[in-house]
Design an enzyme around this catalytic site. Sequence first.
Site, PDB file in Angstrom:
ATOM      1  N   LYS A 120      15.006  -0.663   3.875  1.00 19.10           N
ATOM      2  CA  LYS A 120      14.492  -0.021   2.665  1.00 19.10           C
ATOM      3  C   LYS A 120      14.779   1.474   2.677  1.00 19.10           C
ATOM      4  O   LYS A 120      15.218   2.047   1.673  1.00 19.10           O
ATOM      5  CB  LYS A 120      12.987  -0.275   2.552  1.00 19.10           C
ATOM      6  CG  LYS A 120      12.293   0.488   1.413  1.00 19.10           C
ATOM      7  CD  LYS A 120      12.765   0.022   0.051  1.00 19.10           C
ATOM      8  CE  LYS A 120      12.180   0.870  -1.071  1.00 19.10           C
ATOM      9  NZ  LYS A 120      10.753   0.663  -1.297  1.00 19.10           N
ATOM     10  N   LEU A 179       0.833  -1.201   0.000  1.00 22.07           N
ATOM     11  CA  LEU A 179       0.000   0.000   0.000  1.00 22.07           C
ATOM     12  C   LEU A 179       0.873   1.260   0.000  1.00 22.07           C
ATOM     13  O   LEU A 179       2.027   1.220   0.421  1.00 22.07           O
ATOM     14  CB  LEU A 179      -0.922  -0.006   1.225  1.00 22.07           C
ATOM     15  CG  LEU A 179      -1.879  -1.206   1.288  1.00 22.07           C
ATOM     16  CD1 LEU A 179      -2.503  -1.332   2.670  1.00 22.07           C
ATOM     17  CD2 LEU A 179      -2.945  -1.082   0.214  1.00 22.07           C
ATOM     18  N   PRO A 180       0.319   2.397  -0.462  1.00 23.30           N
ATOM     19  CA  PRO A 180       1.146   3.590  -0.638  1.00 23.30           C
ATOM     20  C   PRO A 180       1.702   4.211   0.647  1.00 23.30           C
ATOM     21  O   PRO A 180       2.876   4.539   0.723  1.00 23.30           O
ATOM     22  CB  PRO A 180       0.198   4.575  -1.345  1.00 23.30           C
ATOM     23  CG  PRO A 180      -0.828   3.724  -1.984  1.00 23.30           C
ATOM     24  CD  PRO A 180      -1.023   2.556  -1.056  1.00 23.30           C
ATOM     25  N   LYS A 201       7.234  10.633  -0.436  1.00 22.79           N
ATOM     26  CA  LYS A 201       6.861   9.971   0.819  1.00 22.79           C
ATOM     27  C   LYS A 201       8.037   9.196   1.404  1.00 22.79           C
ATOM     28  O   LYS A 201       8.331   9.274   2.600  1.00 22.79           O
ATOM     29  CB  LYS A 201       5.673   9.046   0.574  1.00 22.79           C
ATOM     30  CG  LYS A 201       5.154   8.310   1.800  1.00 22.79           C
ATOM     31  CD  LYS A 201       5.685   6.896   1.923  1.00 22.79           C
ATOM     32  CE  LYS A 201       5.225   6.037   0.767  1.00 22.79           C
ATOM     33  NZ  LYS A 201       5.616   4.599   0.935  1.00 22.79           N
ATOM     34  N   THR A 229       5.967   0.416   2.050  1.00 25.31           N
ATOM     35  CA  THR A 229       7.100   1.136   2.639  1.00 25.31           C
ATOM     36  C   THR A 229       6.519   2.190   3.574  1.00 25.31           C
ATOM     37  O   THR A 229       5.968   3.201   3.120  1.00 25.31           O
ATOM     38  CB  THR A 229       7.965   1.798   1.557  1.00 25.31           C
ATOM     39  OG1 THR A 229       8.506   0.785   0.711  1.00 25.31           O
ATOM     40  CG2 THR A 229       9.112   2.568   2.197  1.00 25.31           C
TER      41      THR A 229
END
Length: 238
Positions: free
Chosen positions: A108, A2-3, A186, A33
């Site tokens: 990440k 998901l974003p 983001k 992330t």
Amino acid sequence: MLPETHHVDTVYSGAKGIFSQVQDGSLLIDSSTIDPATSQAMALTAKGHNSVYVDAPVSGGVNAARDAILTFMVGSPEESFDSVKVLLDCMGKNVVHCGAVGTGQVSKSYSEPGCSRTFYILNCFYPQLNKFSRLGLDPKMLAKILNMSSGRCWSSEVYNPYPGVLEGVPSSNNYQGGFGTALMTKDLGLAQNAATVTKSAIPLGGLAHQIYRAMTSSGYAKKDFSSALKFLQGEEQS
């Protein structure tokens, strides 16, 4: 996958979310992330439902997804990793156990969006590409020279941002597809937050974040992040 964090919260903890009906013994693999603290909170909630939640953010982009050669950075209990790896091996070339839940997110944040690749792209490669193209050097010739010299890098060889230099990359498709500028913004914000928490100085990270924030507000939000080349050339998007 998901974003953003609030999407994960809704999907898992919302009124009709996963936790409202999850079965005992479920394995929940989240490749979003997001902030590591959110992943850790989700893992605690899952444990209360006799389930296991792991974070497994992904790197590689659209082409790697198509070819099933993604890299997954997994934060999970050690005893759960084998079960996770069996599933992710279907989509990825590299499935790496980073440690406890949350460490996948940390890996990440510091391996891709908030670090060397984006910093190098914005501070070195893109400005040089702009400069030499304006001096009349053909972008394809410049890429060829770079890839034969010490200037060779991921951006010149695999993901060239100049339209028409490489086939199958977003720059040759009007910067459609790939990894969106809004998502890069983001992710850079997550890296900034992590740096603040750990009191780490990442001055180039701050500059990169500012550039992508400006791009997002200038019509580039849905374009691939390599459209930074056009932004740095002063092109506005409608």
